[in-house]
Design an enzyme around this catalytic site. Structure first.
Site, PDB file in Angstrom:
ATOM      1  N   ARG A  24       0.846  -1.201   0.000  1.00 44.72           N
ATOM      2  CA  ARG A  24       0.000   0.000   0.000  1.00 44.72           C
ATOM      3  C   ARG A  24       0.869   1.234   0.000  1.00 44.72           C
ATOM      4  NH1 ARG A  24      -4.795  -1.550   4.296  1.00 44.72           N
ATOM      5  NH2 ARG A  24      -5.161  -3.567   3.333  1.00 44.72           N
ATOM      6  N   SER A 114      -7.867  -1.467   0.836  1.00 44.61           N
ATOM      7  CA  SER A 114      -8.888  -1.760   1.836  1.00 44.61           C
ATOM      8  C   SER A 114      -9.531  -0.514   2.430  1.00 44.61           C
ATOM      9  CB  SER A 114      -8.284  -2.636   2.933  1.00 44.61           C
ATOM     10  OG  SER A 114      -9.307  -3.120   3.752  1.00 44.61           O
ATOM     11  N   HIS A 115      -9.369  -0.327   3.748  1.00 45.08           N
ATOM     12  CA  HIS A 115     -10.076   0.751   4.439  1.00 45.08           C
ATOM     13  C   HIS A 115      -9.418   2.114   4.219  1.00 45.08           C
ATOM     14  CE1 HIS A 115      -6.864  -0.772   6.946  1.00 45.08           C
ATOM     15  NE2 HIS A 115      -6.802   0.401   7.524  1.00 45.08           N
ATOM     16  N   LYS A 127      -2.313  -6.603  -3.941  1.00 48.32           N
ATOM     17  CA  LYS A 127      -1.932  -7.788  -3.173  1.00 48.32           C
ATOM     18  C   LYS A 127      -2.089  -9.028  -4.036  1.00 48.32           C
ATOM     19  CE  LYS A 127      -6.449  -7.794  -0.843  1.00 48.32           C
ATOM     20  NZ  LYS A 127      -7.189  -7.840   0.416  1.00 48.32           N
ATOM     21  N   ASP A 278     -16.160  -2.402   4.484  1.00 48.49           N
ATOM     22  CA  ASP A 278     -14.997  -1.558   4.186  1.00 48.49           C
ATOM     23  C   ASP A 278     -14.725  -1.474   2.680  1.00 48.49           C
ATOM     24  OD1 ASP A 278     -13.932  -4.065   3.688  1.00 48.49           O
ATOM     25  OD2 ASP A 278     -11.941  -3.525   4.449  1.00 48.49           O
ATOM     26  N   ASP A 280     -12.750  -2.876   0.446  1.00 49.75           N
ATOM     27  CA  ASP A 280     -12.685  -4.040  -0.431  1.00 49.75           C
ATOM     28  C   ASP A 280     -13.655  -5.140  -0.014  1.00 49.75           C
ATOM     29  OD1 ASP A 280     -11.166  -4.458   1.867  1.00 49.75           O
ATOM     30  OD2 ASP A 280      -9.816  -5.870   0.880  1.00 49.75           O
ATOM     31  N   ASP A 282     -14.119  -6.901   2.741  1.00 55.94           N
ATOM     32  CA  ASP A 282     -13.791  -8.054   3.575  1.00 55.94           C
ATOM     33  C   ASP A 282     -14.104  -7.838   5.046  1.00 55.94           C
ATOM     34  OD1 ASP A 282     -11.719  -6.289   3.975  1.00 55.94           O
ATOM     35  OD2 ASP A 282     -10.109  -7.713   3.514  1.00 55.94           O
ATOM     36  N   ARG A 283     -14.487  -6.607   5.419  1.00 53.07           N
ATOM     37  CA  ARG A 283     -14.787  -6.382   6.836  1.00 53.07           C
ATOM     38  C   ARG A 283     -16.221  -5.951   7.036  1.00 53.07           C
ATOM     39  NH1 ARG A 283     -10.269  -3.066   9.633  1.00 53.07           N
ATOM     40  NH2 ARG A 283      -8.700  -3.098   7.988  1.00 53.07           N
ATOM     41  N   THR A 345      -1.801 -10.973  13.791  1.00 54.64           N
ATOM     42  CA  THR A 345      -2.726 -10.145  13.021  1.00 54.64           C
ATOM     43  C   THR A 345      -2.530 -10.351  11.521  1.00 54.64           C
ATOM     44  OG1 THR A 345      -2.870  -8.482  14.746  1.00 54.64           O
ATOM     45  CG2 THR A 345      -3.281  -7.739  12.507  1.00 54.64           C
ATOM     46  N   GLU A 364     -11.009 -11.353  13.531  1.00 54.90           N
ATOM     47  CA  GLU A 364     -10.079 -10.376  14.078  1.00 54.90           C
ATOM     48  C   GLU A 364     -10.874  -9.264  14.748  1.00 54.90           C
ATOM     49  OE1 GLU A 364      -6.171  -9.850  11.824  1.00 54.90           O
ATOM     50  OE2 GLU A 364      -7.679  -9.631  10.274  1.00 54.90           O
ATOM     51  N   GLU A 365     -10.255  -8.626  15.718  1.00 58.42           N
ATOM     52  CA  GLU A 365     -10.903  -7.518  16.422  1.00 58.42           C
ATOM     53  C   GLU A 365     -11.156  -6.327  15.498  1.00 58.42           C
ATOM     54  OE1 GLU A 365      -8.886  -4.716  16.437  1.00 58.42           O
ATOM     55  OE2 GLU A 365      -7.334  -5.998  15.544  1.00 58.42           O
ATOM     56  N   SER A 366     -10.495  -6.320  14.356  1.00 60.61           N
ATOM     57  CA  SER A 366     -10.573  -5.183  13.438  1.00 60.61           C
ATOM     58  C   SER A 366     -11.758  -5.312  12.471  1.00 60.61           C
ATOM     59  CB  SER A 366      -9.268  -5.083  12.653  1.00 60.61           C
ATOM     60  OG  SER A 366      -8.955  -6.332  12.048  1.00 60.61           O
ATOM     61  N   LYS A 377     -11.259 -12.787   4.908  1.00 61.88           N
ATOM     62  CA  LYS A 377     -12.401 -12.394   5.713  1.00 61.88           C
ATOM     63  C   LYS A 377     -13.478 -11.880   4.766  1.00 61.88           C
ATOM     64  CE  LYS A 377      -9.859  -8.164   6.989  1.00 61.88           C
ATOM     65  NZ  LYS A 377      -8.536  -8.437   6.420  1.00 61.88           N
ATOM     66  N   ARG A 497      -1.418   0.880  17.750  1.00 65.86           N
ATOM     67  CA  ARG A 497      -2.689   0.289  18.168  1.00 65.86           C
ATOM     68  C   ARG A 497      -2.504  -0.279  19.575  1.00 65.86           C
ATOM     69  NH1 ARG A 497      -5.093   0.799  13.416  1.00 65.86           N
ATOM     70  NH2 ARG A 497      -4.407  -0.242  11.491  1.00 65.86           N
TER      71      ARG A 497
HETATM   72  C1  VG1 Z   1      -5.284  -3.957   9.922  1.00 65.35           C
HETATM   73  C2  VG1 Z   1      -6.025  -4.756  10.972  1.00 65.35           C
HETATM   74  C3  VG1 Z   1      -5.801  -6.233  10.734  1.00 65.35           C
HETATM   75  C4  VG1 Z   1      -6.244  -6.579   9.316  1.00 65.35           C
HETATM   76  C5  VG1 Z   1      -5.515  -5.700   8.316  1.00 65.35           C
HETATM   77  C6  VG1 Z   1      -5.973  -5.897   6.907  1.00 65.35           C
HETATM   78  O1  VG1 Z   1      -3.902  -4.244   9.998  1.00 65.35           O
HETATM   79  O2  VG1 Z   1      -5.589  -4.403  12.277  1.00 65.35           O
HETATM   80  O3  VG1 Z   1      -6.499  -6.972  11.696  1.00 65.35           O
HETATM   81  O4  VG1 Z   1      -5.984  -7.918   9.040  1.00 65.35           O
HETATM   82  O5  VG1 Z   1      -5.746  -4.324   8.642  1.00 65.35           O
HETATM   83  O6  VG1 Z   1      -7.332  -5.722   6.792  1.00 65.35           O
HETATM   84  P1  VG1 Z   1      -2.854  -3.302  10.753  1.00 65.35           P
HETATM   85  O7  VG1 Z   1      -1.531  -3.927  10.487  1.00 65.35           O
HETATM   86  O8  VG1 Z   1      -3.020  -1.919  10.200  1.00 65.35           O
HETATM   87  O9  VG1 Z   1      -3.244  -3.348  12.202  1.00 65.35           O
HETATM   88  V1  VG1 Z   1      -7.969  -5.021   5.405  1.00 65.35           V
HETATM   89  O10 VG1 Z   1      -9.595  -4.920   5.561  1.00 65.35           O
HETATM   90  O11 VG1 Z   1      -7.097  -3.703   5.303  1.00 65.35           O
HETATM   91  O12 VG1 Z   1      -7.547  -6.129   4.152  1.00 65.35           O
HETATM   92 CO    CO Z   2     -10.475  -4.756   3.801  1.00 62.32          CO
END
Ligand code: VG1
Ligand code: CO
Length: 544
Positions: A24, A114-115, A127, A278, A280, A282-283, A345, A364-366, A377, A497
């Site tokens: 990214r 992603s987000h 990816k 989100d 893409d 997946d969340r 993670t 995941e908690e995220s 996910k 975090r």
């Molecule tokens: C974050 C989240 C992690 C997740 C990752 C990708 O990573 O904490 O749980 O797997 O994003 O998700 P980080 O390294 O910023 O904590 V996604 O939806 O961006 O594919």
């Molecule tokens: Co995502």
């Protein structure tokens, strides 16, 4: 006439190191000379392209369409046999994972950050997913990174753009390009897993929901499945058209960024159920009428009730969660007498457990939950499993949560994010924290005593590979826990975090606001790491 392939001379470009999920960077960096091309060639050099079939698609963010054309021309020049592309170069991450598996391809390239926000000055990402549909493991992403440090040329076909708006078969210099509807196969998979008639009956009975796709990729999937196939009233899906800049939104489904949804769900006019996804797809965030469901609790509730959905009626093989995720899911696994796993993670760590049949549901908690139906996910999957559970139990989200806590106790949980910290300051804080770990056991902080402290290392139970430095964790004698990690997905400075957890057995767990219940743990987290002293920050930017 044979197609003309150019071998473009290039040089390594520093900083092409994939993080938690792919590479990214700021969009202008990706659009810079040779940048995208170097990374894509490095992918093909590592995984091999000749005679191969790949999936290609992305979350629709700015540059998605043009990057897709570049990747197609490079795949053709590198001798790939066939690429299956979502119409308009659109594919959600879980849909891409499914297509890789369904078509038994040699992997896929997903364009997404992603987000992270999208746009000319925001973020872009690429990816690679493996033939099992899951994110490339560390050994593969490391090899790709190494390749970017030695690359001297890339191959590209001289050709016009492929018309990715037209579904059907195209030819690109001898390579087949199959443009497919991005939703069809995914929707069929969902229909096979969940009790659509029961959910349809619930909607027909007046059940109302708000599905916020945040102008990102989930919109077309949500509209087709929820409104067209399940009969949710028109307008259930909001922000449902993917836009290159996500309409200026930050497509991160949490209470801060999905504030409109939160406001709606806590208003007098709240529908029965709310969800957001989100960039893409997946969340997911799930919200009940007047009640927020923490992702760790969501994972636990889904695991405890999954057998109510046809796809999981035989029960679960095991439940896996990332280390910073609360232990709520472990309690469910213990009660069910099935395996429980704690991974670093990032979804890539679940892949081996799913492939080996050790786990069925992961989270995941995220705000990420998923199962063995794909190797990513899956936001809409979680929403549909919740809907299936609501349709069968015929209770509100609040009642389901309260009954869950009454049975298992409650793991109060929160994550505090401190964004865009200067990297050197964050590194200094972690160096000091890591240096202090050996002296922490026995230390008293804010009325709690440290029991153990370490830097999480993971040995994969399937292939034995070891991943170190996956987060500093401090465990207290009363069962409370603090975890510190630096984000691997940010593109600006460092994001700290801090994950906070406290367990309350029994009915006590039904009364408190999570931030109140966690107050001593939060104070201890600041004291132990010296967050203010190192970073100058006293309050987090995002609380989930
Ligand atoms: C974050 C989240 C992690 C997740 C990752 C990708 O990573 O904490 O749980 O797997 O994003 O998700 P980080 O390294 O910023 O904590 V996604 O939806 O961006 O594919
Ligand atoms: Co995502």
């Amino acid at each position: 006439m044979s197609p003309h392939i150019t071998n473009v001379q290039t040089a390594p470009i520093v900083g092409q190191k994939p993080g938690t999920s792919g590479l990214r960077k700021k969009t202008p960096v990706f659009m810079g000379r040779h940048y995208l091309e170097n990374f894509v060639q490095s992918i093909f050099d590592v995984v091999g392209a000749k005679g191969r079939t790949f999936i290609l698609g992305g979350d629709g963010r700015y540059f998605n369409d043009r990057a897709a054309q570049v990747i197609l021309r490079m795949a053709a020049a590198n001798g790939a046999a066939r690429v299956i592309v979502g119409q308009g170069a659109i594919l959600s991450t879980p849909a891409a994972s499914h297509l890789i598996r369904l078509n038994q391809t040699d992997g896929g390239i997903i364009m997404s950050a992603s987000h992270n926000p999208g746009g000319p000055n925001e973020d872009f990402g690429v990816k690679f997913n493996m033939p099992n549909g899951g994110p490339a493991p560390e050994g593969v992403t490391e090899a790709m990174f190494q390749r970017t440090t030695t690359i001297t040329e890339y191959k590209v076909l001289e050709a016009q753009d492929v018309d990715l708006g037209r579904i059907g078969r195209h030819d690109l210099g001898g390579m087949i390009v199959d443009v497919v509807n991005p939703v069809t196969d995914y929707a069929a998979l969902m229909e096979a897993l969940f009790d659509f008639p029961a959910i349809r009956a619930m909607f027909a009975g007046g059940f109302r929901m708000w599905m916020d796709s945040m102008c990102a990729v989930t919109g077309p999937y949500a509209t087709e499945i929820l409104e067209n196939r399940l009969g949710a009233e028109k307008g259930t899906c909001v922000n449902a058209i993917p836009l290159p800049d996500f309409g200026g939104m930050h497509p991160d489904p949490n209470p801060t960024w999905a504030k409109a949804l939160m406001d709606e769900m806590f208003s007098d006019a709240a529908p029965d159920f709310g969800a957001a996804s989100d960039g893409d797809g997946d969340r997911n965030m799930v919200v009940g009428q007047g009640i927020y469901v923490s992702p760790s609790d969501s994972l636990a509730v889904l695991a405890a009730n999954a057998h109510l959905a046809p796809g999981y009626k035989a029960g679960l093989k095991g439940v896996a969660r990332s280390m910073p995720t609360s232990a709520a899911a472990d309690r469910v696994a213990d009660a069910l007498g099935i395996g429980k796993y704690e991974t670093p993670t990032g979804w890539k760590f679940f892949g081996n457990l799913l492939d080996a049949g050790k786990a069925t549901i992961c989270g995941e908690e995220s705000f990420g939950t998923g199962s063995d139906h794909v190797r990513e996910k899956d936001g809409l999957w979680a929403v549909l499993l919740w809907l299936n559970i609501l349709a069968v139990r015929k209770q509100s989200v609040a009642t389901i949560l309260q009954e869950h806590w009454a049975k298992y106790g409650r793991n109060y949980y929160s994550r505090h994010d401190f964004e865009a910290i200067a990297t050197d300051k964050a590194d200094a804080m972690f160096a000091a924290l890591r240096g202090s770990l050996a002296g922490l056991p026995g230390k008293a902080v804010d009325g709690m005593t440290v029991q153990a402290a370490d830097d999480f290392a993971y040995a994969d139970p399937v292939d034995g590979s070891v991943s170190i430095k996956q987060g500093v964790r401090v465990l207290f004698q009363d069962g409370s826990r603090i975890v510190y990690r630096l984000s691997g997905t940010g593109t600006e400075g460092a994001t700290l975090r801090v994950y906070l957890e406290r367990y309350a057995p029994g009915p006590d767990g039904l009364e408190h606001d999570a931030q109140d219940a966690l107050a001593p743990v939060i104070r201890a987290a600041h004291a132990l790491a010296g967050i203010a002293a190192y970073t100058g920050r006293t309050t987090p930017d995002v609380v989930t």
